[in-house]
Design an enzyme around this catalytic site. Structure first.
Site, short mmCIF file in Angstrom:
data_model
loop_
_atom_site.label_atom_id
_atom_site.label_comp_id
_atom_site.label_asym_id
_atom_site.label_seq_id
_atom_site.Cartn_x
_atom_site.Cartn_y
_atom_site.Cartn_z
N GLY A 95 0.84 -1.20 0.00
CA GLY A 95 0.00 0.00 0.00
C GLY A 95 0.86 1.24 0.00
N GLU A 96 0.17 2.37 -0.14
CA GLU A 96 0.89 3.64 -0.14
C GLU A 96 0.12 4.66 0.64
OE1 GLU A 96 1.49 4.37 -4.42
OE2 GLU A 96 1.18 2.22 -4.26
N GLY A 97 0.84 5.60 1.18
CA GLY A 97 0.17 6.67 1.91
C GLY A 97 0.97 7.94 1.77
N GLY A 98 0.53 8.98 2.45
CA GLY A 98 1.20 10.26 2.35
C GLY A 98 2.66 10.19 2.80
N MET A 99 2.90 9.29 3.75
CA MET A 99 4.27 9.23 4.28
C MET A 99 5.20 8.40 3.42
SD MET A 99 4.53 11.09 6.92
CE MET A 99 5.89 10.55 7.95
N GLY A 100 4.68 7.51 2.61
CA GLY A 100 5.56 6.71 1.79
C GLY A 100 4.89 5.43 1.33
N LYS A 118 8.10 -0.19 5.62
CA LYS A 118 7.56 1.12 5.27
C LYS A 118 8.71 2.06 4.95
CE LYS A 118 4.17 4.41 6.84
NZ LYS A 118 3.05 4.54 7.77
N ASP A 211 -0.79 8.97 15.54
CA ASP A 211 -1.27 8.98 14.16
C ASP A 211 -2.31 7.89 13.96
OD1 ASP A 211 -1.47 9.82 11.54
OD2 ASP A 211 0.22 8.61 10.84
#
Lengths: 843, 192
Positions: A95-100, A118, A211
């Site tokens: 998966g991907e998110g704002g942090m990486g 991550k 978070d």
């Protein structure tokens, strides 16, 4: 089709498709000679040989396969997959998110297993990230809970980007899980309790998540029941830009990450992050798990805007956010009450006023599930901080303008609050520490603390206890349990009277205060400061019940006593002055009111300086007085000054603020600036709705003003709705004989008059005159105003004789009560003159 | 995909050759084993190839084969089996996606759904996939082999020649099956 038949059809089709024209016909004639059905079947299929659907074409599905696969969680396209990062072999993208990006990776040492890796986006300082992680590493290692994914390692890749290695977790985000499994509310709550338990475990080990959001709470089904696992513990802290927990921003001031789950203390960068920060994020998460919506929506990542929204707005109740759809009503019902309170308690802006720990929040969820009363209360009630009620000052006033004659009706509710009472309690307790009265003060606090401690289930009627119930029970107990302690009892009655007033329950408040007064006079003597304080409060309450003369009387006596015992530079004295001034003004005595407001303002300025709520309040009151005297320009200036201070002091909804906004709307309306006035009324109205979801006289007042503004824009239907709603609120809360009911009827009557509905107008205006006579007395200027409008209606109905009679009564009253150059008086005189001319001309 | 996983997969694949092997059962097991991997594999492959050209299902299936099967231990016939299973997996992938996607669009009521815009425009596409899937199931009841041909060709991206190898029939037979399937499915899909 049976198999034999199918085989035959296929045989014929495969043969005939290569034939054309006559040959095809002959073949079909032969093959299906005695079977027309067979021929029909073949002929229905044959045309599709040349026009097969596009979906069967070569490559037709490629794009769709791509689409199906590209459905990545965050909709971002990552860089090409690396073969390995550090000692970890990369197997794929999770998966991907704002942090990486999060990869599925394989670890070979010390054991071979799959892990999640991550990789943090570029731009963060690797050394510091890794160093910060190292400081937490031992604490993280101590966490051992099935609901927490272990963080195993941290490091940097060849280009210097930091990465974290975690236990590989299967499952889907909690919000998605609840939706796809279609969990009912109790099941969602049970699942959420497990999440709370895991977070609580981490807190006990000294780790704050910082978070928490759906993508960090993964749920899968284990042994038949949903099982959550929280990921990323320890990572938010390590990846924060600075050690003070300031949010990560781009150079343009845009926030990196998900603003919706960020607590106010994270957003304002104050660095005061503790376990209650996680309580807040859990509140957001629970909100979303229950409603599918989030308490705040940010259309922007602009940091300043996010801060502003968090600072200035209050989240709606979850039950009000349920989107329409099947089952929506049922869900709303399930959420309203306890669950609304639990979620909003977690979401409070000030960390001190949230659940003290995640455990407490979890415990409340348990109580709710078990049908026990919960500890969460509506935001107006705070127990732990010792604050009795939120600041609850109600000052409402406005130029309720009768359109036809430009006569401003002045509406006001005195400002006085339960909080003032409590502040006094505290001050008094401090003063009396050394004296015998300290014991009284202590007993009072104990009693109140007791009262607001959660009652045991057996004692409550339903699942939750309303503020009103607590108060009523408290009032009963005061009489039962403190019969032999009159001083303590008197003090408590005074306090309860203040709280009832703060809630807008005026009859109970008056009853408490009168009882208190009697006790205190007997026990402490008639000139004791406590007697003065009770009189001061009684002055306010009587004002709001519309008993202006009695109110003024109580205020004068109270002020005299307090001046005697406390001197002049004293807060209680100043508060009593401003309360008395409001009552004087309402009773029509503007001349005596004005110096009292000014003196009170001077005392507050001396005590607190210009940036204080009391001084701002006095500034506003003075503006209101000038507005009532017809000096609109000066009133605007004073309102604007007060408003600027109040907006700085009260970032959220606040009664003082709502009152000033309403007043400003009123004077703008008097000046004819309707487009400015209406939004102000709406803002004030919204604020009062937030502050008093169960209704309050203030709502009736602002609704009235809004209605008048609508009327003056020619929007008669809107105006009628607003005015009738206002009247209903006022009659319900204040009773049928209250001055505001008289105002409301007069306004409604003048609306009908303007809209040409003469019968309705006459009926309503005659009611208005009768109500005014009861509420103010025969000779009061306000009663005069009512006569005035009735006269206008009669004139317009072609009854000049009756009109002149009504106007003469109005003028007689006004001549006695108002200065010669008062605009109302001038207006009536002009009207009369015009009418006389008309009558004379007709003769 | 670890070595041990790879070896496991190959072992299951080889069971196909055993006397009296329960072929449907083995196929199911293999499908289950490869499905999740195939998804992630495809994602990565697709991203690598994003610039320039679109994804070739064959390329994907080949990639899956390399990842999943220990080539030294299997015969060509096993490879053909694998292709068949891979095509089935792709079909399932598309159908699952369509099902989830259209369900999400219809809205579960509780949750806002974010969808990839590039894919979220046309709901008709989802229904088309579902319609083909259903028609193919119906068709398989009459003509199992021809339905298999469609699956291999449409979902697996295999050429006629490769399909002939996989199914161990002549190229002519595959041609005939494909022609019949086109007609039958064409009528079925248009009549809906």
């Amino acid at each position: 089709m049976d198999p034999k038949r199918y085989t035959r059809v296929k045989e014929i089709l495969l043969a005939v498709r290569t034939l054309h024209g006559e040959a095809r016909h002959q073949y079909l004639d032969n093959a299906c000679s005695d079977d027309p059905d067979l021929r029909r079947e073949v002929e229905s299929l044959l045309p599709h040989d040349t026009t097969a659907p596009a979906i069967l074409d070569e490559g037709a599905l490629e794009e769709r396969i791509e689409g199906a696969l590209a459905h990545a969680p965050e909709g971002m396209v990552p860089p090409p997959l690396p073969d390995s990062i550090g000692p970890y072999r990369i197997l794929g993208v999770l998966g991907e998110g704002g942090m990486g990006v999060v990869y599925e990776a394989e670890q070979t040492e010390p054991i071979r297993r799959k892990v999640a890796l991550k990789l943090i986006r570029r731009g963060l300082d690797t050394d510091r990230v890794v160093a910060r992680f190292d400081t937490e590493r031992q604490a993280l290692a101590r966490m051992d809970h099935p609901g927490i994914a272990r963080v195993l390692d941290a490091g940097a890749d060849s280009s210097g980007r930091p990465f974290f290695v975690m236990e590989l977790v299967d499952g889907v985000p909690i919000t998605e899980f609840c939706r796809s499994e279609n969990l009912d509310v109790p099941a969602r709550l049970r699942l959420f309790r497990l999440v709370c338990q895991a977070v609580e475990h981490a807190h006990r080990k000294g780790i704050i998540h910082r978070d928490l959001k759906p993508s960090n709470v993964m749920v899968s089904t284990r042994e038949g029941s949903p099982s959550p696992k929280i990921i990323d513990f320890g990572i938010a802290k390590a990846t924060n830009q600075s050690s003070t927990d300031e949010p990560a921003l781009t150079q343009e001031g845009h926030l990196i990450g998900t603003p919706e789950y960020m607590s106010p203390e994270q957003a304002d960068g104050s660095g005061n992050v503790d376990t209650r920060t996680d309580v807040y994020s859990l509140g957001v998460l629970l909100f979303e798990v229950l409603t599918g919506e989030m308490p705040y929506h940010f259309d922007t990542h602009r940091y300043s805007e996010i801060q502003r929204v968090l600072r200035e707005t209050v989240p709606q109740r979850p039950s009000q956010c349920v989107p329409d759809g099947p089952g929506a009503d049922r869900l709303r019902k399930q959420l309203s009450g306890d669950l609304d309170n639990i979620v909003l308690m977690a979401l409070r802006r000030e960390a001190d006023r949230r659940y003290r720990s995640v455990e407490r929040m979890e415990d409340d969820l348990r109580r709710h599930l078990e049908g026990q009363p919960v500890t969460a209360r509506k935001d107006t009630w705070t127990y732990r901080t010792g604050k009795f009620v939120q600041r609850n000052r109600t000052g409402v006033a406005a130029g309720g303008v009768i359109a036809a004659l430009l006569i401003a009706f002045a509406f006001t509710l005195a400002r006085k609050s339960a909080e003032v009472v409590v502040e006094r309690d505290r001050a008094v307790a401090a003063e009396r520490v050394a004296s015998a009265e300290a014991e009284t003060a202590r007993q009072v606090s104990d009693f109140l603390a007791n009262l607001f401690e959660l009652s045991s289930p057996g004692e409550t009627h339903g699942n939750s206890v309303t503020a009103r119930e607590i108060l009523d029970r408290g009032a009963e107990r005061v009489d039962e349990e403190l019969a032999d302690q009159p001083v303590v009892r008197g003090h408590l009655l005074y306090t309860l009277g203040g709280v009832y007033h703060g809630l807008g329950i005026y009859d109970k408040s008056e009853e408490m205060l009168r009882n208190a007064l009697e006790l205190q006079r007997d026990e402490l003597g008639p000139r004791h400061a406590d007697v003065g304080r009770t009189l001061s409060l009684l002055c306010t309450v009587l004002h709001d019940t519309g008993e202006y003369d009695q109110s003024v009387e109580a205020g004068r006596e109270g002020l005299a006593i307090l001046r005697e015992s406390l001197g002049t530079q004293n807060r209680d004295v100043a508060l009593t002055m401003s309360g008395l001034a409001v009552s004087l003004q309402s009773s029509g005595n503007l001349e005596e009111a004005e110096p009292l407001f000014r003196e009170a303002a001077d005392i507050f300025l001396e005590l607190d300086g210009p940036e204080s709520d009391d001084f701002a309040w006095c500034t506003m009151s003075l503006g209101y007085l000038l507005h009532a005297k017809g000096d609109d320009e000066s009133a605007v200036g004073l309102y604007e000054t007060a408003l600027a201070t109040q907006r700085r002091l009260f970032p959220q909804a606040h009664p003082d603020l709502a009152a000033t906004i309403n007043h400003l709307g009123g004077v703008r309306m008097s000046l004819g600036e309707l487009d400015v006035a209406e939004p102000l009324f709406r803002e004030s109205l919204e604020m009062y709705h937030t502050l008093y979801p169960d209704g309050h006289a203030a709502l009736g007042v602002v609704l009235h003003n809004l209605g008048v503004a609508q009327q003056r824009q020619g929007r008669y239907e809107d105006a009628e709705t607003s005015l009738k709603e206002s009247l209903a609120v006022n009659r319900r809360i204040l009773g049928n004989d209250h001055p505001y009911v008289a105002f409301g009827r007069a306004s409604l009557g003048s609306l009908f008059l303007e809209a040409g509905r003469m019968q309705d107008a006459e009926r309503e205006l005659r009611e208005a005159v009768a109500t005014a006579q009861l509420a103010f007395g025969e000779d009061h200027p306000r009663t005069g105003s009512a006569w005035l409008i009735l006269g206008s209606a009669l004139r317009d109905m072609g009854r000049p004789g009756e009109a002149r009679e009504a106007w003469n009564r109005a003028l007689a009253i006004q001549s006695a009560a108002l200065p010669e150059d008062h605009p109302d008086r001038l207006a009536v005189r002009d009207s009369l003159a015009t009418l006389s001319e008309a009558i004379d001309a007709a003769h | 995909m670890s070595e041990s996983d790879r070896s496991d997969f190959t072992k299951i694949l080889l069971q196909m050759n055993d006397e009296g092997a329960d072929k449907p059962e083995i196929t199911h097991k293999l499908l289950e084993a490869m499905y999740p991997d195939l998804r992630i594999l495809a994602q990565n492959l697709m991203r690598r190839e994003r610039r320039g050209h679109t994804l070739q299902p064959t390329a994907l299936v080949h990639e899956a084969y390399v990842k999943l099967v220990d080539d030294a231990r299997v015969e060509w016939q096993d490879r053909a089996q694998f292709m068949g299973i891979a095509a089935r997996a792709m079909r399932q992938l598309l159908v699952d996606h369509a099902r989830r996607h259209s369900a999400a669009k219809r809205g579960g009521g509780l949750q806002r759904v974010t969808l990839d815009d590039s894919f979220g425009n046309d709901m008709a596409q989802e229904f088309e996939i579902m319609a083909l899937h259903d028609a193919l199931r119906k068709f398989a009841q009459m003509d199992e082999r021809a339905a298999k041909v469609v699956e291999l060709k449409v979902f697996g991206g295999l050429k006629i020649q490769e399909i002939a190898h996989v199914l161990d029939v002549s190229k002519r037979t595959v041609d005939g099956d494909w022609a019949m399937a086109r007609m039958w499915l064409g009528r079925e899909l248009r009549e809906q």
